[in-house]
Design an enzyme around this catalytic site. Structure first.
Site, PDB file in Angstrom:
ATOM      1  N   ASP A  19       0.856  -1.182   0.000  1.00 38.13           N
ATOM      2  CA  ASP A  19       0.000   0.000   0.000  1.00 38.13           C
ATOM      3  C   ASP A  19       0.902   1.245   0.000  1.00 38.13           C
ATOM      4  OD1 ASP A  19      -2.451   1.533   0.456  1.00 38.13           O
ATOM      5  OD2 ASP A  19      -1.687   1.806   2.489  1.00 38.13           O
ATOM      6  N   ALA A  21      -0.075   5.217   1.404  1.00 41.69           N
ATOM      7  CA  ALA A  21      -0.168   6.036   2.620  1.00 41.69           C
ATOM      8  C   ALA A  21      -0.336   5.174   3.863  1.00 41.69           C
ATOM      9  CB  ALA A  21      -1.322   7.020   2.508  1.00 41.69           C
ATOM     10  N   ALA A  52     -13.571   9.911  10.181  1.00 42.57           N
ATOM     11  CA  ALA A  52     -12.943  10.036   8.865  1.00 42.57           C
ATOM     12  C   ALA A  52     -12.117   8.808   8.532  1.00 42.57           C
ATOM     13  CB  ALA A  52     -12.065  11.288   8.824  1.00 42.57           C
ATOM     14  N   MET A  56     -11.155   3.939   5.799  1.00 38.27           N
ATOM     15  CA  MET A  56      -9.855   4.159   5.169  1.00 38.27           C
ATOM     16  C   MET A  56      -9.393   2.912   4.418  1.00 38.27           C
ATOM     17  SD  MET A  56      -8.034   6.905   4.943  1.00 38.27           S
ATOM     18  CE  MET A  56      -8.092   7.873   6.442  1.00 38.27           C
ATOM     19  N   LYS A  60     -11.763   6.756  -2.825  1.00 37.89           N
ATOM     20  CA  LYS A  60     -12.125   7.941  -2.054  1.00 37.89           C
ATOM     21  C   LYS A  60     -13.570   8.404  -2.257  1.00 37.89           C
ATOM     22  CE  LYS A  60      -8.239   7.642  -0.212  1.00 37.89           C
ATOM     23  NZ  LYS A  60      -8.238   6.728   0.956  1.00 37.89           N
ATOM     24  N   HIS A  63     -15.349   6.172  -0.101  1.00 43.37           N
ATOM     25  CA  HIS A  63     -15.049   6.576   1.271  1.00 43.37           C
ATOM     26  C   HIS A  63     -16.043   7.656   1.733  1.00 43.37           C
ATOM     27  CE1 HIS A  63     -11.672   7.220   4.394  1.00 43.37           C
ATOM     28  NE2 HIS A  63     -12.690   7.988   4.778  1.00 43.37           N
ATOM     29  N   ARG A 167     -10.968  -1.929  -3.226  1.00 41.47           N
ATOM     30  CA  ARG A 167     -10.934  -2.720  -2.004  1.00 41.47           C
ATOM     31  C   ARG A 167     -12.287  -2.698  -1.292  1.00 41.47           C
ATOM     32  NH1 ARG A 167      -5.706   0.585   0.079  1.00 41.47           N
ATOM     33  NH2 ARG A 167      -4.103  -0.382  -1.216  1.00 41.47           N
ATOM     34  N   ASP A 193      -2.053  -1.072   5.780  1.00 40.53           N
ATOM     35  CA  ASP A 193      -2.338  -0.570   7.125  1.00 40.53           C
ATOM     36  C   ASP A 193      -3.831  -0.462   7.407  1.00 40.53           C
ATOM     37  OD1 ASP A 193      -2.278   1.687   5.205  1.00 40.53           O
ATOM     38  OD2 ASP A 193      -2.767   2.905   6.952  1.00 40.53           O
TER      39      ASP A 193
END
Length: 276
Positions: A19, A21, A52, A56, A60, A63, A167, A193
Site C-alpha cells: 500500500d 499512505a 474520517a 480508510m 475515495k 469513502h 478494495r 495498514d
C-alpha cells in the site's frame, strides 16, 4: 479412491505488494484523514478524525459515501442541510475533495523511516515490488514523484481506478500480480495498514501483513506518536493489532521496516506445505 490429489505451492516468495499512505509513505496515514475532516468542516458538518478514518483504504468517492452512512454524520448532515445526502451531493463532495486531498498529500509525502532501506533489501532477495492504493491516479502520481525523490519506485503502481472494483475486492492485488508476472498468488505478500487493504489481500489468496503503528489504525503523525509515553503507545498499539488481527491478517508489525522476519517465516511455512 480414498485419496484426493492436493496441489500446493512450496516455492519461494516472488513479490511484495505494498500500500502507499500509512504503509510506505505518510506515517500515520494523515493526509487523507486531514482532507476528509477539512471537507466536512467546509460543509458545516461535524466529522471527527476517528469517523474520517473508519472507511480508510477504500476508493475515495466510496469513502465519502461510507462516511455519510455513519449515523452521527448522517444526522449532522441532515441538521446542516435539511435533507439526507444524495448521489448529487456525493458527486459534489468528491469534486471538492480532490484539491484538498492533493494539498494534504503534498504536505505529508515523506517516506516512513526504514521503508526505502527495506525495499532495497527486498530487491536484493530477488523479490518484485508492486503497489496499489485507494487514491486515484492524480493523487498517487504525487506520492510516486515524492517517493522517487527519496529513493523508492515500485515495479508496478496501481491507482484505485485501474481495476474494475476497489478494495476490499481482490481486483487491484490480482492485477498487481498479473503485471508483476508472478507464478501464483501464494507467492505474493500484500502489506497494508487498513482493514479493506488486508481483506483485499486475503480475497486474492495472498499472504497478508498488516502495519499497525505507522498506519491508519494508530493514526498519529510521527511527532504525535513520539510524544506519547510508553504506556500510551502500548495501548494504542494493542488496539491496532487487535483490529487488524481480527480482520484476518497473517502477521501484524509496527511498520514496514519490520517486514523481513515475516517473509522468512512465510517462506518456511510455504516449504512446509502451508498456504495463505
Amino acid at each position: 479412491m480414498n485419496y484426493r490429489y492436493s496441489r500446493r505451492y512450496a516455492g519461494p516468495l516472488e513479490a511484495v505488494i505494498l500500500d502507499w499512505a500509512g504503509t510506505v509513505i505518510d506515517f500515520g496515514c494523515v493526509a487523507p484523514a486531514e482532507a476528509f475532516t477539512e471537507l466536512f468542516r467546509r460543509e458545516g458538518v461535524p466529522l471527527t478524525v476517528a469517523q474520517a478514518r473508519e472507511p480508510m483504504g477504500t476508493e475515495k468517492r466510496e469513502h465519502i459515501r461510507r462516511v455519510l452512512r455513519i449515523p452521527a454524520v448522517a444526522a449532522g448532515w441532515q441538521q446542516a442541510k435539511g435533507a439526507e445526502a444524495t448521489e448529487a451531493d456525493i458527486d459534489r463532495l468528491y469534486h471538492d475533495f480532490l484539491p484538498i486531498q492533493l494539498e494534504t498529500i503534498r504536505q505529508r509525502a515523506q517516506m516512513i523511516p526504514g521503508a526505502v532501506e527495506l525495499i532495497g533489501r527486498l530487491r536484493e532477495r530477488g523479490l518484485k515490488v508492486g503497489a496499489n492504493t485507494g487514491y486515484n491516479r492524480e493523487m498517487i502520481a504525487l506520492c510516486e514523484a515524492a517517493a522517487r525523490g527519496q529513493g523508492y519506485a515500485p515495479d508496478v503502481s496501481l491507482a484505485a481506478e485501474d481495476a474494475p472494483r476497489g478494495r476490499p475486492s481482490a481486483d487491484l492485488a490480482l492485477l498487481n500480480a498479473v503485471q508483476l508476472g508472478v507464478s501464483c498468488v501464494q507467492a505474493c505478500v500484500k502489506v497494508d495498514d487498513t482493514v479493506p487493504g488486508i481483506e483485499e489481500g486475503l480475497n486474492a489468496g495472498m499472504w497478508t501483513v498488516a502495519v499497525a503503528v505507522s498506519g491508519n489504525e494508530v493514526g498519529l503523525a510521527p511527532d504525535e506518536w513520539a510524544a506519547l509515553d510508553a504506556e500510551a503507545q502500548q495501548a494504542r498499539r494493542a488496539a491496532a493489532v487487535r483490529r487488524l488481527s481480527q480482520a484476518g491478517a497473517h502477521y501484524v508489525i509496527d511498520s514496514v521496516a519490520d517486514l523481513e522476519d515475516c517473509l522468512g517465516d512465510i517462506e518456511a511455512r510455504l516449504a512446509a506445505g502451508d498456504q495463505p
